[in-house]
Enzyme design. Sequence first.
Site, PDB file in Angstrom:
ATOM      1  N   ILE A 103      45.703  36.966  38.539  1.00  0.00           N
ATOM      2  CA  ILE A 103      47.026  37.171  38.270  1.00  0.00           C
ATOM      3  C   ILE A 103      47.806  37.814  39.614  1.00  0.00           C
ATOM      4  CG2 ILE A 103      48.936  38.741  37.055  1.00  0.00           C
ATOM      5  CD1 ILE A 103      46.956  38.184  34.433  1.00  0.00           C
ATOM      6  N   GLY A 104      47.053  38.969  40.198  1.00  0.00           N
ATOM      7  CA  GLY A 104      47.571  39.661  41.296  1.00  0.00           C
ATOM      8  C   GLY A 104      47.789  38.617  42.652  1.00  0.00           C
ATOM      9  N   TYR A 150      39.164  50.542  27.170  1.00  0.00           N
ATOM     10  CA  TYR A 150      39.957  49.461  27.746  1.00  0.00           C
ATOM     11  C   TYR A 150      41.446  49.837  27.130  1.00  0.00           C
ATOM     12  CZ  TYR A 150      42.468  45.452  29.747  1.00  0.00           C
ATOM     13  OH  TYR A 150      43.186  44.440  30.471  1.00  0.00           O
TER      14      TYR A 150
END
Length: 274
Positions: free
Chosen positions: A18-19, A167
């Site tokens: 995604i980055g 998480y």
Amino acid sequence: MTDMRGRVCVVTGANSGIGKATAQGLAAAGATVLMVCRDRARGTAAQQEIVAATGNRAVELWQADLASLSEVRRLAAELLAAHPVIHVLVNNAGVMLETRQLSADGFELQFAVNHLAPFLLTRLLEPALAAGAPSRVVNVSSRVHSMGKIDFDDLQSARKYRMFASYGQSKLACVMATFDLAERWQPLDITVNCLHPGVIDTNLGGMPGFVKKLLPKADKGARTSLHLAMAPELADVTGHYFSGCKEAKPSARANDRDVRHRLWAETERLTGIA
């Protein structure tokens, strides 16, 4: 597409997933993109691919391991020196780990990378973001934040480690920090929002390979990040949680002001930013 020429945008975790898709989307819109990557070789390869795909040569590689708070401080100092004006910061880097691991500073690694690092980097880049106002901070969280609970007696999951619980705690902390920072920075004309990118095929880890093959690709996961970074209609929108490019409802825990303010103080203590 929004014209981002003249805008300086920082994207962490930008060498893949995604980055990388976010960095490429910003570059395609004409922005100067500062890619923050842990691995220089992979970062260089991604940088070259983005330049080739977009024709935008204003794509810079900045190497830093965000699992180390000293590295975050070094990165921030170097970014401020080279780019005293920043318009967009996308805190995208994240990890998901099946087994408990520790950062260089002794923090549980998911909590360190998913919460402490973006909190510290954002706070340290305040002068450049204020200089670039109206500017935007975009924090990539997760729907899994709804599974999280801030356990002040065991923030580092030392007593009991479960991947999704830890998480979820780190991503809930990210959402809470977003809401607090949005309130504190509103006078500076800096918007701060967070998002769930969707369940996407990325290098995050913690997911079986056969499942990953069935998931949408990273470019779809980057859509909401790019929407928050560029959409003109969001220029004054701050302190919200998004999913699918639309405002969504965060977990009830994310709006617990007492916990949020206690977490803010504890995060300042842990990062040494107070």
